[in-house]
Design a protein around this motif. Sequence first.
Motif, mmCIF file in Angstrom:
data_model
loop_
_atom_site.group_PDB
_atom_site.id
_atom_site.type_symbol
_atom_site.label_atom_id
_atom_site.label_comp_id
_atom_site.label_asym_id
_atom_site.label_seq_id
_atom_site.Cartn_x
_atom_site.Cartn_y
_atom_site.Cartn_z
ATOM 1 N N ILE A 1 0.893 -1.497 -0.153
ATOM 2 C CA ILE A 1 -0.130 0.197 0.071
ATOM 3 C C ILE A 1 0.341 1.616 0.099
ATOM 4 N N PHE A 2 2.107 1.265 0.712
ATOM 5 C CA PHE A 2 3.141 2.553 0.220
ATOM 6 C C PHE A 2 3.631 2.620 -0.614
ATOM 7 N N ASP A 3 4.099 1.994 -0.730
ATOM 8 C CA ASP A 3 4.355 1.607 -2.583
ATOM 9 C C ASP A 3 3.397 2.242 -3.972
ATOM 10 N N PHE A 4 2.216 2.126 -3.293
ATOM 11 C CA PHE A 4 1.063 2.250 -4.125
ATOM 12 C C PHE A 4 0.781 3.321 -4.185
ATOM 13 N N ALA A 5 0.520 4.174 -3.085
ATOM 14 C CA ALA A 5 0.072 4.849 -2.806
ATOM 15 C C ALA A 5 1.952 5.858 -3.572
ATOM 16 N N THR A 6 2.455 5.853 -3.106
ATOM 17 C CA THR A 6 4.158 6.798 -3.843
ATOM 18 C C THR A 6 3.802 7.002 -5.095
ATOM 19 N N GLU A 7 3.514 5.638 -5.850
ATOM 20 C CA GLU A 7 3.244 5.891 -7.155
ATOM 21 C C GLU A 7 1.530 6.361 -7.452
ATOM 22 N N TYR A 8 0.901 6.192 -6.890
ATOM 23 C CA TYR A 8 -0.432 7.331 -7.423
ATOM 24 C C TYR A 8 -0.151 9.129 -7.030
ATOM 25 N N TYR A 9 0.867 9.344 -5.773
ATOM 26 C CA TYR A 9 1.152 10.534 -5.551
ATOM 27 C C TYR A 9 2.216 11.105 -7.391
ATOM 28 N N TYR A 10 2.488 10.860 -7.583
ATOM 29 C CA TYR A 10 3.138 10.739 -9.175
ATOM 30 C C TYR A 10 3.113 10.636 -10.112
ATOM 31 N N LYS A 11 1.898 10.198 -10.099
ATOM 32 C CA LYS A 11 0.794 10.137 -11.089
ATOM 33 C C LYS A 11 -0.061 10.505 -11.051
ATOM 34 N N LYS A 12 -0.945 10.746 -10.372
ATOM 35 C CA LYS A 12 -2.465 10.717 -10.271
ATOM 36 C C LYS A 12 -2.499 12.299 -10.266
ATOM 37 N N GLU A 13 -4.243 13.546 -10.149
ATOM 38 C CA GLU A 13 -3.824 14.356 -9.621
ATOM 39 C C GLU A 13 -4.025 14.725 -8.563
ATOM 40 N N PRO A 14 -3.623 15.826 -7.736
ATOM 41 C CA PRO A 14 -3.510 16.403 -6.914
ATOM 42 C C PRO A 14 -4.777 15.763 -5.663
ATOM 43 N N VAL A 15 -4.887 15.631 -4.439
ATOM 44 C CA VAL A 15 -5.762 15.356 -3.523
ATOM 45 C C VAL A 15 -6.322 17.101 -2.646
ATOM 46 N N ASP A 16 -7.561 16.816 -2.999
ATOM 47 C CA ASP A 16 -8.208 18.612 -2.396
ATOM 48 C C ASP A 16 -8.660 18.783 -1.242
ATOM 49 N N ASN A 17 -8.621 17.376 -0.307
ATOM 50 C CA ASN A 17 -9.151 18.026 0.804
ATOM 51 C C ASN A 17 -9.154 16.260 1.360
ATOM 52 N N PRO A 18 -7.905 15.604 2.160
ATOM 53 C CA PRO A 18 -7.588 14.520 2.929
ATOM 54 C C PRO A 18 -8.455 13.368 3.848
ATOM 55 N N ARG A 19 -9.713 14.683 3.950
ATOM 56 C CA ARG A 19 -11.138 14.669 5.081
ATOM 57 C C ARG A 19 -11.932 13.716 4.463
ATOM 58 N N SER A 20 -12.009 13.831 2.804
ATOM 59 C CA SER A 20 -13.228 13.585 2.041
ATOM 60 C C SER A 20 -12.424 12.851 0.802
ATOM 61 N N PHE A 21 -11.417 12.239 0.651
ATOM 62 C CA PHE A 21 -10.733 12.380 -0.728
ATOM 63 C C PHE A 21 -10.845 10.361 -0.698
ATOM 64 N N ALA A 22 -11.340 9.793 -1.307
ATOM 65 C CA ALA A 22 -11.463 8.571 -1.344
ATOM 66 C C ALA A 22 -11.265 7.869 -2.829
ATOM 67 N N ILE A 23 -10.224 6.805 -2.589
ATOM 68 C CA ILE A 23 -10.037 6.398 -3.906
ATOM 69 C C ILE A 23 -11.012 5.499 -4.943
ATOM 70 N N SER A 24 -10.652 5.824 -5.894
ATOM 71 C CA SER A 24 -12.373 5.149 -6.808
ATOM 72 C C SER A 24 -11.861 4.083 -7.369
ATOM 73 N N ASP A 25 -13.779 3.083 -7.622
ATOM 74 C CA ASP A 25 -13.628 2.458 -8.601
ATOM 75 C C ASP A 25 -12.047 1.824 -9.038
ATOM 76 N N GLU A 26 -12.176 2.864 -10.095
ATOM 77 C CA GLU A 26 -10.627 2.576 -11.006
ATOM 78 C C GLU A 26 -9.905 2.330 -10.298
ATOM 79 N N ASP A 27 -9.350 3.359 -9.700
ATOM 80 C CA ASP A 27 -8.028 3.146 -8.714
ATOM 81 C C ASP A 27 -7.632 1.442 -7.837
#
Length: 560
Positions: free
Chosen positions: A418-444
């Motif tokens: 999960i740590f490695d996937f989150a790192t990869e997500y950070y460099y490939k995806k759009e920035p997260v606007d709000n950590p409180r409301s953020f949830a990964i999508s079905d596609e993610d």
Amino acid sequence: MKFYIVMKKILPIRFLLSGLAIVLILGGALAFTVKNDRLFILTKNIDIFATLMRELDSYYVEEIDADELVTVGINAMLEELDPYTEYIPEEESEDFRQMTTGEYAGVGALIGNRGEGNIVIMPYTGFPAQDAGIRIADFLLNVDTVDVTDKTTAEVSELLRGPANTTVQVKVLRDQDTLNFDLTRKKIVISNVPYYGKLDDKTGYIKLAEFTTNASVEVRRAFEDLKSQGMERLVLDLRNNGGGLVNEAVEIVNLFIPKGREVVKTIGKLETVNYTYKTTKTPLDKDIPLVVLINESSASASEIVAGALQDYDRAVLVGRKSFGKGLVQTSLPLTYNAQVKVTTAKYYIPSGRCVQAIDYAQSRESGEISTIPDSLRKEFQTRNGRVVLDGAGIEPDEQVDPRKYAPISYTLVAGNHIFDFATEYYYKKEPVDNPRSFAISDEDYEEFVKFLEGREYDYTTYVEKSLEDLEKYAEKEEYFDEIKEELEAIKSRVNHNKEQDLITHQAEIRRIISGEIASRFFFQEGMIASGLDYDEDIEVAMKYLNNQDLMQNMLTASAK
């Protein structure tokens, strides 16, 4: 006793006084003798130890390291007392100061070892590492001219620290890129309050992680800010807070308790360590509805705060029974700039109870950890007459069972998937606007499942472990042949399917992934904020804060 009464009736008073004087003289002489005996024993053993070291240095077949040998000896001696009495040699004094004050000079990054080397686990907000662009998962290659790929975490940390305003160059590997950062060390003050915010329009939340210098100031600032945003009730989170400075605990209690109230009393062998701490200021808010969260890792100063607020019926406590550390340590200077942190007293909260759970004297005698039996725990009362017990930490007003994670979740975290996937997500995806409301999508999540292909993440489920244990016991007791076929049939039915478990436990895994991703964009604050809406303890806290009648009933004796 009868002889004395008779003699008192027939002897002249001067003889009685003379006899009393003789008793006092003999008693004083006896006390003096006992004290002298203890001093003699102490002096004798110190002399033996010094003589032993001299002889070892002279005669042992190889050269000895006197510093190391003496330190080992001292530590072994202190282990006979309790785990909180510690020797601090001169070279570790600065680390000890940093631990108690929360201050050091460095770059402001938590690092850890991933087996193949050290990586950045968390750059702290607003400090040199983060400001320069160092990110979570950066692999450390060099600190100045030193290759650190084979260094321990402690060795790398030592290289990163140094006097404030000095420079240090850090080389890291990020994916396939090698990056260099020129950092200027600065005084790092780790925040006692890593996060605060609002759970809803009226409810504030403050996470208190430490009790180092200025903890009470930080809580006060957070409270005042939340109050300006319309906060009408508060959740104070002391979970996993191992404690710290007693005076900071007293000041935090004083935010909610009137001036002049006893918060904690320390009682030890010497009069100099006996002290009663009282609130000295006008409280910030003595009426705001308050819930305090505690768990098995809430200790020491956390237990003083939670226990005092419970004893005054000022807050409802939610969670799990606290650690049970009712011992007070004092740092004493030794020669050559060494120190010893020694247990000098026990502390007692306003109801009169001591929360100490382990009897270390009894444990030394029995060789096993000895706790106070429930039958010997004493009853005390809160201000409203509620019954509370001593001897086993602080018990919450409402117990909440700890969250249990599926074995697959543990494995995915422990294996850093999960740590490695989150790192990869950070460099490939759009920035997260709000950590409180953020949830990964079905596609993610589908991408995560594909990400796991070819990675090792096997595990044993609870049922499989139970069957393994049953099989072992059956073999020992010679029942195995009789139930072998049945066992094999059951095992074939319960053998886990990793792909199916990724579906079955998808909601849980997705929450963990979302929190890890949030930390990439918002660091420690993001990690905390992302989990608030799925926190069972907070759900129970909100039950009380949303129902003042329920809260008042809990805080009265009739509720028990």
